[in-house]
Structure formats: structure tokens, C-alpha cells
Design a protein around this motif. Structure first.
Motif, short mmCIF file in Angstrom:
data_model
loop_
_atom_site.label_atom_id
_atom_site.label_comp_id
_atom_site.label_asym_id
_atom_site.label_seq_id
_atom_site.Cartn_x
_atom_site.Cartn_y
_atom_site.Cartn_z
N ALA A 105 -13.63 -2.47 14.55
CA ALA A 105 -12.30 -2.32 14.29
C ALA A 105 -12.18 -1.66 13.32
O ALA A 105 -11.96 -2.90 13.16
N PRO A 106 -11.88 -1.06 13.10
CA PRO A 106 -11.57 -0.03 11.54
C PRO A 106 -9.82 -1.06 11.02
O PRO A 106 -8.95 -0.79 11.97
N ALA A 107 -10.46 -1.40 9.74
CA ALA A 107 -9.33 -2.53 9.52
C ALA A 107 -8.44 -1.92 8.63
O ALA A 107 -8.93 -1.70 7.11
N GLY A 108 -7.29 -2.18 8.19
CA GLY A 108 -6.55 -1.95 7.33
C GLY A 108 -5.75 -2.26 6.87
O GLY A 108 -4.92 -3.20 7.80
N GLY A 109 -4.69 -1.90 5.71
CA GLY A 109 -3.15 -2.88 5.98
C GLY A 109 -2.44 -1.74 4.60
O GLY A 109 -2.62 -1.46 4.23
N THR A 110 -1.49 -2.68 4.60
CA THR A 110 -0.70 -2.21 3.35
C THR A 110 -0.19 -3.26 2.81
O THR A 110 -1.15 -3.49 1.68
N MET A 111 1.10 -3.56 1.89
CA MET A 111 1.50 -5.42 1.54
C MET A 111 2.22 -5.45 1.95
O MET A 111 2.95 -5.51 3.20
N ALA A 112 2.56 -6.88 1.37
CA ALA A 112 3.92 -7.86 1.90
C ALA A 112 4.66 -8.01 1.82
O ALA A 112 5.19 -7.45 0.34
N HIS A 113 6.02 -8.53 1.54
CA HIS A 113 7.35 -8.14 0.61
C HIS A 113 7.05 -8.99 -0.53
O HIS A 113 7.57 -9.08 -1.53
N THR B 240 1.20 3.06 1.04
CA THR B 240 2.20 2.47 2.26
C THR B 240 3.05 1.88 1.50
O THR B 240 2.44 0.68 1.07
N LEU B 241 4.27 1.51 1.38
CA LEU B 241 5.41 1.59 1.05
C LEU B 241 6.41 0.27 1.86
O LEU B 241 6.99 1.42 2.82
N LEU B 242 6.46 -0.64 1.93
CA LEU B 242 7.69 -1.38 2.22
C LEU B 242 8.63 -0.98 2.26
O LEU B 242 9.07 -2.47 0.78
N VAL B 243 9.46 -1.15 2.36
CA VAL B 243 10.98 -0.80 1.93
C VAL B 243 11.63 -1.71 2.76
O VAL B 243 12.92 -1.07 2.79
N ASP B 244 11.65 -2.76 3.05
CA ASP B 244 12.78 -3.41 3.95
C ASP B 244 12.99 -4.59 3.15
O ASP B 244 13.80 -5.94 3.42
N THR B 245 12.23 -5.08 1.89
CA THR B 245 12.38 -5.93 1.24
C THR B 245 13.92 -6.32 0.75
O THR B 245 13.78 -7.70 0.35
N ALA C 271 2.98 6.54 2.89
CA ALA C 271 4.20 6.56 4.22
C ALA C 271 4.86 5.27 3.04
O ALA C 271 4.86 5.01 2.45
N ILE C 272 5.71 4.96 4.39
CA ILE C 272 7.25 3.70 4.39
C ILE C 272 6.71 2.80 5.67
O ILE C 272 6.73 3.69 6.73
#
Length: 480
Positions: A194-202, A227-232, A260-261
Motif C-alpha cells: 500500500a503506497p506510503a507517503g507523507g508531508t510534514m508535522a507542525h 507539500t507544506l503545512l500552512v496552519d501552524t 501542494a499546501i
């Protein structure tokens, strides 16, 4: 792939005490037929999805009692020594039939059948049920979420909220077969594909002296997967502007347009629309918006109805635990016994609760397709040796009104149960997980949209053949 764990002792203790009783009472060689089926669809949906067969296969192939198991059982002081000697050389010798993984299934119809000596058939009950129940539950929930997204990718994000390690890994496997695009669970990729992927944490954003530096660094490290997490801190005042700046500074000079965001909190509909406008104004029209934060099929559906500008979703706890209905009610019931001459005697469980009366005998399940539309219109449960003649009309009872019959002509009947084991040997070649996923999507596409509604779905026809109906009624009268 790593060797599967030996789960032989993952059984209810009564399966061992009954086995000991069968052994001493002369039922050791008694051939039995057991069916796995379920009674109601989770979340009051129109159908469920069968997943977990591969783990059943691995379990059957690994069944063995080792010396440590023998010592434990002997200490319980309730097992005959001859029975323990039998267990020490135990191997499954029976037959199993099952629907392929990813098959839509309906209440009351067997989606796995076991034919084996009584001790063997009884011993495997717990593991077979826990495996099929768990993965079928998660697959069914995942597919509801996938359908709610209307073609937008769903990533499974739930490992840290799953009920144990197997819940995380096998839940991710089931969700991928059911249509999710991938998972955050690395082990599910390593073990099951099952393909794994991810972005970043706060924490990534907080680790740096400022938000922009965190985004710039990430884009430099992962320019093809940024892919940038923009709600920190503040989505619209700093998060999105800093992401735009990082994309323009780091990615655009390299000719990279894909980025992506991710939004993980707040009013996702409002924020996504505002973020979309800001990204487009900056010329980042190919930048995608990913949303997460305690989502399920109903929230996703509402977000899309509100015009959310979201391109994909990450779904965690409500998928991996099937939070809205966390139990899949699959059961394992005796349907028949067979004597030494091959004569099969049907068995039935009678109850004052009509839904708990079982369908007796060794059976087949046929899916009936309209030749005019190609859609599935009914399932028919028959005796094992019945053959459907497509030149003859079928008369099916309406499941919501037993006095009303539906006549079907111009149809094709396809048998659903495939042979998996014969005389204890595997005879089934499992498809790849990607093939299972594709098959699942194809089979769900053959269902009418009315069956796939979230609320008040059309009740799909599941009927008994006349011959099976007659057998059942005869047993009910005899046991009445």
C-alpha cells in the motif's frame, strides 16, 4: 516479505476444549461445512466489501502447534494426551472457498466456506473471523469515504489512532484495496505494497526560527514532493504567503510546477477557497490543496457541497477505527455435515430472532448481471450442485416484501466463491494488491447508484433458490 507470524494459539479456548471433546467422542474425522457471513451492513449502507483473505491464507499455511504450545496446553490439565499428540502434528487438511478480496458482499450470503474435519474447522474460527471482520469493516468505511470525495484522492492517515499495530498495518492495507490512494503507514507499504507517503508535522515548522525558513528548507530537500503545512500559525496571513514565497524562490527556478499546501485545522471550506485564490493570483495554478483534520464521508461531502477548493484529503481516526460503527458482525456457522459416503446432511440454527436463523447446506453464491445494462441486479444463493440456466427466467423475492417477486430475464450469472484450498493445499493464486484495488473499483462500478447511497440505500436482492428454500423450510418444520 517477512515470514507470517504463527497465530495457531490465537483461538477461543472453547475451540480447543470442543476439539478435545470431538476427538474423544468419535467426531475427529467428521466432515463439516461452515459459512462466514454477516447480517447487517455497517453504517446502514447498501453493501460491504470483503477483504482479509490473504491473511487467512497465510494463517492456514502456518498452522502448527510447537513444544511451547504443548507445554501450555498440558498445564491446563483438561486435555487428553492422545488429543495433544494429535495437535503436535496438526496441519489443516480441508477445503476453503471464498470471494476474491475487494468483492462487494451483502447480508446473509456466505463469502467464505470451510469444508474440513470438525476439529480443524472449529479451530480456525476465531482467526478467520477476526481477520475478515476487521479488514472488511475498514475497507467498507474507506470506500464510503473514497466515494464521498468524488474522484479526489484519499490518503489513510490513521496509524497513531489505530487499535494496535495490526489495526494500523492491515487497516491501511484494507483501505488501499477499497480505493484509498495511499497511506502514511510505512510498514503497510513494506509488507503489503500500500503506497506510503507523507508531508510534514507542525513540529517541522516550529523547529526553525521562522515559518518561511522551514518551508524553504523543505522545498530544497524535497523539491519534487513539496507539500507544506500552512496552519501552524496563521493560514492566510503567514502560512499561504510563506508557502507561495518558498515555491517561487526554490521550485520555480528549477521549472518545477508541482507542489501542494495542507490545511489541518479551521474552516476548511473557507480557508481552501481563500488559499486557492491566493495561489492562483501568484501564478501557482497547479499547486494542490490537501485537507485533513478528523474527516469522514459526511464532512467531506459537506465540504464539497460548500464549494471547498480541496484537491485531496487525508483521513485518519474515523477511517482506521471505523469510528461511526466499529464492529463488522461476521459470524461462522455450521451449515452441513458429510458422512463417509459423501452424503451431505444440512444443518440449521433456529432462533426466535428471524435474522439469526441460518441458511443450511453446502452452497454456492451467484451474482446476477443484466445483459442490457451490465449492472448487478441480484445475488442468488443455491445448493452446491445447482446450475443456473440463463435461458430460463429467474423469480426472486423482494427482500423488503417476501410476497413480491422480481422476474429476471436476459441475464448472466457469475459464481462468486473461488476455490482457495483443496485437501489442505493452496490452489489459489492471489492477485497483487494493485490488482485487488482495481478489481474492487470495477466491481463497485457494477452496482446501481441507488445501492451506493449513504442514506436509505436501495436494498439489494439476495434470494435463495427454490431448492435451497425448500430444504430450509423442511428443517424449520422439523425443528419447530
Amino acid at each position: 516479505m517477512k515470514e507470517p507470524m504463527n497465530y495457531t494459539m490465537l483461538c477461543d479456548f472453547y475451540e480447543l476444549t470442543m476439539g478435545n471433546g470431538y476427538f474423544q467422542s468419535g467426531y475427529r474425522e467428521q466432515i463439516c461445512y461452515f459459512d462466514v457471513f454477516y447480517r447487517s451492513v455497517p453504517d446502514d449502507g447498501g453493501f460491504a466489501i470483503a477483504v482479509g483473505l490473504e491473511q487467512v491464507i497465510q494463517y492456514i499455511e502456518s498452522l502448527r502447534f510447537d513444544a511451547e504450545d504443548m507445554d501450555y496446553l498440558r498445564q491446563k490439565q483438561c486435555f487428553d494426551e492422545s488429543f495433544l499428540a494429535y495437535l503436535h502434528t496438526f496441519r489443516f487438511s480441508g477445503d476453503i472457498w471464498a470471494v476474491p478480496e475487494g468483492t462487494p458482499i451483502f447480508p446473509g450470503e456466505p463469502f467464505l466456506t470451510v469444508r474440513a474435519p470438525a476439529i480443524e474447522a472449529q479451530l480456525i474460527e476465531t482467526f478467520v473471523l477476526l481477520t475478515l471482520n476487521h479488514q472488511s469493516l475498514i475497507a467498507t468505511k474507506a470506500n464510503r469515504i473514497v466515494r464521498a470525495a468524488e474522484g479526489r484522492p484519499i490518503s489513510e492517515f490513521g496509524s497513531r489512532r489505530a487499535q494496535g499495530a495490526d489495526g494500523a498495518v492491515l487497516g491501511a492495507r484494507a483501505s488501499y484495496i477499497a480505493g484509498c490512494a495511499g497511506t502514511a503507514c510505512t510498514l503497510a507499504d513494506q509488507l503489503h505494497g500500500a503506497p506510503a507517503g507523507g508531508t510534514m508535522a507542525h513540529a517541522w515548522v516550529q523547529m526553525f526560527p521562522d515559518e518561511y525558513t522551514a518551508f524553504e528548507t523543505y522545498c530544497k530537500l524535497y523539491p519534487n514532493n513539496a507539500t507544506l503545512l500552512v496552519d501552524t500559525y496563521n493560514v492566510l496571513n503567514s502560512g499561504v504567503p510563506n508557502a507561495i514565497r518558498a515555491f517561487q524562490t526554490v521550485l520555480q527556478p528549477q521549472g518545477i510546477q508541482s507542489c501542494a499546501i495542507r490545511l489541518d485545522s479551521g474552516d476548511l471550506a473557507y480557508l481552501s477557497r481563500k488559499a486557492r485564490a491566493m495561489l492562483d493570483q501568484a501564478g501557482l495554478t497547479e499547486c494542490k490543496i490537501v485537507a485533513s483534520n478528523s474527516l469522514d464521508e459526511y464532512i467531506i461531502r459537506d465540504l464539497l457541497l460548500q464549494g471547498a477548493a480541496i484537491d485531496s484529503f487525508g483521513v485518519g481516526e474515523r477511517l482506521i477505527t471505523s469510528k461511526s460503527e466499529p464492529v463488522f458482525g461476521g459470524v461462522y456457522k455450521l451449515a452441513a455435515v458429510e458422512d463417509k459416503n459423501g452424503v451431505i446432511t444440512p444443518k440449521i440454527k433456529v432462533s426466535e430472532n428471524a435474522s439469526k436463523i441460518t441458511n443450511p447446506h453446502f452452497k454456492k453464491v451467484y451474482r446476477i448481471f443484466s445483459n442490457g445494462t451490465g449492472k448487478a441486479i441480484a445475488d442468488l444463493i443455491t445448493l452446491h450442485d445447482e446450475v443456473i440456466d440463463p435461458t430460463q427466467p429467474l423469480h426472486l423475492f423482494d427482500p423488503d416484501a417476501t410476497w413480491k417477486r422480481k422476474t429476471v430475464t436476459n441475464y448472466t450469472a457469475r459464481s462468486l466463491l473461488a476455490p482457495i484450498f483443496k485437501d489442505g493445499r493452496r490452489v489459489y493464486t492471489s492477485p497483487s494488491i494493485k490488482e485487488m484495488r482495481a478489481y474492487c473499483g470495477q466491481q463497485i462500478a457494477l452496482l446501481w447508484d441507488e445501492v451506493k447511497r449513504f442514506e436509505n440505500p436501495h436494498t439489494y436482492y439476495v434470494d435463495l433458490s427454490q431448492a435451497l428454500w425448500d430444504v430450509k423450510q423442511g428443517l424449520l418444520k422439523a425443528n419447530g
